[in-house]
Design a protein around this motif. Structure first.
Motif, mmCIF file in Angstrom:
data_model
loop_
_atom_site.group_PDB
_atom_site.id
_atom_site.type_symbol
_atom_site.label_atom_id
_atom_site.label_comp_id
_atom_site.label_asym_id
_atom_site.label_seq_id
_atom_site.Cartn_x
_atom_site.Cartn_y
_atom_site.Cartn_z
ATOM 1 N N SER A 88 55.434 47.734 -13.389
ATOM 2 C CA SER A 88 56.322 48.121 -12.289
ATOM 3 C C SER A 88 55.582 48.776 -11.139
ATOM 4 O O SER A 88 56.096 48.827 -10.021
ATOM 5 C CB SER A 88 57.392 49.092 -12.814
ATOM 6 N N SER A 89 54.388 49.278 -11.395
ATOM 7 C CA SER A 89 53.568 49.905 -10.352
ATOM 8 C C SER A 89 52.115 49.517 -10.593
ATOM 9 O O SER A 89 51.722 49.234 -11.731
ATOM 10 C CB SER A 89 53.722 51.427 -10.386
ATOM 11 N N PRO A 90 51.301 49.485 -9.550
ATOM 12 C CA PRO A 90 49.892 49.075 -9.712
ATOM 13 C C PRO A 90 49.143 49.991 -10.671
ATOM 14 O O PRO A 90 49.388 51.189 -10.748
ATOM 15 C CB PRO A 90 49.333 49.164 -8.289
ATOM 16 N N ILE A 91 48.216 49.374 -11.410
ATOM 17 C CA ILE A 91 47.355 50.114 -12.321
ATOM 18 C C ILE A 91 46.118 50.579 -11.577
ATOM 19 O O ILE A 91 45.435 49.777 -10.926
ATOM 20 C CB ILE A 91 46.957 49.236 -13.528
ATOM 21 N N ASP A 92 45.839 51.845 -11.644
ATOM 22 C CA ASP A 92 44.679 52.420 -10.948
ATOM 23 C C ASP A 92 43.463 52.296 -11.858
ATOM 24 O O ASP A 92 43.082 53.233 -12.557
ATOM 25 C CB ASP A 92 44.944 53.884 -10.592
ATOM 26 N N ILE A 93 42.853 51.119 -11.864
ATOM 27 C CA ILE A 93 41.716 50.867 -12.746
ATOM 28 C C ILE A 93 40.386 51.001 -12.027
ATOM 29 O O ILE A 93 39.360 51.298 -12.647
ATOM 30 C CB ILE A 93 41.839 49.466 -13.391
ATOM 31 N N LEU A 94 40.387 50.796 -10.699
ATOM 32 C CA LEU A 94 39.146 50.916 -9.948
ATOM 33 C C LEU A 94 38.697 52.371 -9.918
ATOM 34 O O LEU A 94 39.511 53.291 -9.957
ATOM 35 C CB LEU A 94 39.340 50.379 -8.531
ATOM 36 N N TYR A 95 37.390 52.579 -9.833
ATOM 37 C CA TYR A 95 36.762 53.906 -9.849
ATOM 38 C C TYR A 95 37.074 54.634 -11.151
ATOM 39 O O TYR A 95 37.554 55.771 -11.158
ATOM 40 C CB TYR A 95 37.210 54.733 -8.648
ATOM 41 N N SER A 96 36.809 53.959 -12.254
ATOM 42 C CA SER A 96 36.995 54.537 -13.583
ATOM 43 C C SER A 96 35.942 53.959 -14.511
ATOM 44 O O SER A 96 35.256 52.977 -14.186
ATOM 45 C CB SER A 96 38.401 54.251 -14.118
ATOM 46 N N ASN A 97 35.839 54.567 -15.692
ATOM 47 C CA ASN A 97 34.895 54.058 -16.683
ATOM 48 C C ASN A 97 35.277 52.669 -17.166
ATOM 49 O O ASN A 97 34.410 51.869 -17.532
ATOM 50 C CB ASN A 97 34.818 55.021 -17.861
ATOM 51 N N SER A 98 36.577 52.371 -17.176
ATOM 52 C CA SER A 98 37.017 51.036 -17.591
ATOM 53 C C SER A 98 36.516 49.970 -16.625
ATOM 54 O O SER A 98 36.082 48.892 -17.046
ATOM 55 C CB SER A 98 38.542 50.997 -17.683
ATOM 56 N N ALA A 99 36.576 50.262 -15.328
ATOM 57 C CA ALA A 99 36.078 49.314 -14.339
ATOM 58 C C ALA A 99 34.565 49.131 -14.471
ATOM 59 O O ALA A 99 34.048 48.015 -14.343
ATOM 60 C CB ALA A 99 36.448 49.785 -12.935
ATOM 61 N N VAL A 100 33.856 50.232 -14.736
ATOM 62 C CA VAL A 100 32.403 50.139 -14.917
ATOM 63 C C VAL A 100 32.071 49.288 -16.133
ATOM 64 O O VAL A 100 31.183 48.421 -16.090
ATOM 65 C CB VAL A 100 31.793 51.547 -15.054
ATOM 66 N N LEU A 101 32.785 49.509 -17.241
ATOM 67 C CA LEU A 101 32.538 48.726 -18.450
ATOM 68 C C LEU A 101 32.842 47.254 -18.223
ATOM 69 O O LEU A 101 32.084 46.372 -18.668
ATOM 70 C CB LEU A 101 33.387 49.276 -19.593
ATOM 71 N N LEU A 102 33.921 46.964 -17.518
ATOM 72 C CA LEU A 102 34.267 45.576 -17.212
ATOM 73 C C LEU A 102 33.189 44.926 -16.358
ATOM 74 O O LEU A 102 32.784 43.778 -16.603
ATOM 75 C CB LEU A 102 35.616 45.522 -16.505
ATOM 76 N N GLY A 103 32.701 45.650 -15.355
ATOM 77 C CA GLY A 103 31.653 45.103 -14.504
ATOM 78 C C GLY A 103 30.348 44.888 -15.247
ATOM 79 O O GLY A 103 29.647 43.885 -15.023
ATOM 80 N N LEU A 104 29.990 45.799 -16.149
ATOM 81 C CA LEU A 104 28.763 45.642 -16.919
ATOM 82 C C LEU A 104 28.855 44.453 -17.872
ATOM 83 O O LEU A 104 27.900 43.671 -18.004
ATOM 84 C CB LEU A 104 28.468 46.925 -17.697
ATOM 85 N N VAL A 105 29.990 44.308 -18.536
ATOM 86 C CA VAL A 105 30.156 43.176 -19.456
ATOM 87 C C VAL A 105 30.101 41.863 -18.687
ATOM 88 O O VAL A 105 29.455 40.896 -19.129
ATOM 89 C CB VAL A 105 31.479 43.309 -20.234
ATOM 90 N N TYR A 106 30.755 41.814 -17.544
ATOM 91 C CA TYR A 106 30.714 40.592 -16.736
ATOM 92 C C TYR A 106 29.285 40.275 -16.281
ATOM 93 O O TYR A 106 28.855 39.118 -16.318
ATOM 94 C CB TYR A 106 31.616 40.745 -15.514
ATOM 95 N N GLY A 107 28.552 41.305 -15.874
ATOM 96 C CA GLY A 107 27.223 41.067 -15.315
ATOM 97 C C GLY A 107 26.191 40.651 -16.346
ATOM 98 O O GLY A 107 25.298 39.842 -16.043
ATOM 99 N N TYR A 108 26.309 41.177 -17.558
ATOM 100 C CA TYR A 108 25.253 40.961 -18.543
ATOM 101 C C TYR A 108 25.671 40.052 -19.696
ATOM 102 O O TYR A 108 24.881 39.861 -20.631
ATOM 103 C CB TYR A 108 24.784 42.307 -19.097
ATOM 104 N N LEU A 109 26.854 39.494 -19.667
ATOM 105 C CA LEU A 109 27.284 38.580 -20.723
ATOM 106 C C LEU A 109 26.379 37.354 -20.849
ATOM 107 O O LEU A 109 26.054 36.940 -21.972
ATOM 108 C CB LEU A 109 28.737 38.150 -20.482
#
Length: 301
Positions: free
Chosen positions: A157-178
């Motif tokens: 119902s409302s946007p998820i504030d995922i950017l600028y968090s450890n979850s976003a960092v983990l997602l970016g690292l997994v994407y980059g090094y997969l």
């Protein structure tokens, strides 16, 4: 007619002269000089600065001390180092969970389809890593693609504030090094003798037993190589936590940059870099020891 026998060791008209000891030295000299000048020497300078003292207004004062390493036990620095290790371990674990099935699927395909999958995995390397990280910022922001799809689907119902968090960092690292996990695993699995798996099934082994007793031990070389290739750059990552984590997430790479350019504490930054180098070197030693260990014998037990 008796032909004259050629003396032993004499060169024939078409044989190459025997290589001398200096031939190998001349071939290795350019690469050796490059390694010493741009790898070993900078690391030695960093190690030397780590035992120096910070000046009043920054800079380096050549007064030898070990306080820089003692300061690493401060809860702030120890917490950042611990968080970096946790993020690197999680990145390696998620890359393994996602990459192993992909590598196994690729290894069982026909050669023409294997080439297609390799091309798809290599395509992200055609663009700059910084550009791809900025793309994730546009995807994960509150008005980005991720929240827009979920809102239109009625899942949130409302946007998820995922950017600028450890979850976003983990997602970016997994994407980059997969890809660094998939490629070594694929190279190992593609060379396996698949009749071993068929033999295990003929001996009434279950799928899980076949995987645990045959497939997993034989894939350990690629597994260790992939884990090392993912863990080492993840623990010292800078761009991904800086852009996707912001001020809420700091890893050891960001801490080194802060000490050098903001706090102007080069000795402390060098001490942190030396500890990071020690961790990376330890990972490489473990990888080397694992490669030299006999895996096939353990797989056949």
């Amino acid at each position: 007619m008796n032909r004259r026998r050629r003396p032993a060791g004499a060169a024939t008209p078409f044989s190459l002269p025997a290589p001398s000891r200096w031939d190998g030295f001349r071939l290795l000299a350019p690469a050796g000089l490059w390694t010493v000048a741009f790898c070993l020497l900078p690391m030695a300078i960093i190690l030397l600065i780590s035992f120096a003292t910070r000046g009043v207004y920054g800079g380096v004062v050549w007064q030898w001390t070990v306080e820089n390493y003692q300061d690493l036990w401060h809860p702030l620095y120890a917490g950042i180092l611990g968080q970096s290790l946790v993020m690197a371990v999680l990145t390696t674990l998620f890359c393994l969970l996602l990459g192993y099935p992909v590598a196994y699927y690729m290894a069982r395909l026909e050669p023409k389809w294997q080439a297609v999958w390799l091309l798809l995995i290599m395509i992200p390397f055609w663009t700059n890593f910084l550009v791809r990280t900025y793309a994730w910022m546009f995807i994960l922001r509150t008005e980005g693609l991720f929240n827009t799809v979920l809102l239109n689907a009625g899942l949130i119902s409302s946007p998820i504030d995922i950017l600028y968090s450890n979850s976003a960092v983990l997602l970016g690292l997994v994407y980059g090094y997969l890809p660094f996990m998939v490629l070594p695993l694929y190279a190992t699995l593609e060379r396996l003798d698949w009749t071993l798996l068929e033999a295990a099934r003929d001996l009434y082994a279950s799928r899980w037993a076949t995987f645990r007793r045959v497939l997993w031990p034989l894939s350990i070389p690629g597994l260790v190589a992939g884990c090392v290739l993912v863990f080492i750059p993840s623990v010292g990552a800078f761009i991904t936590p800086d852009l996707l984590g912001g001020a809420k997430s700091m890893m050891v790479g960001n801490l080194i940059q802060h000490e050098y350019l903001v706090a102007r504490d080069w000795p402390l930054g060098s001490a942190i870099a030396s500890v990071l180098l020690l961790l990376v070197t330890g990972g490489m030693v473990v990888y080397r020891l694992t490669r030299e260990s006999p895996v096939d014998n353990g797989a056949m037990r």
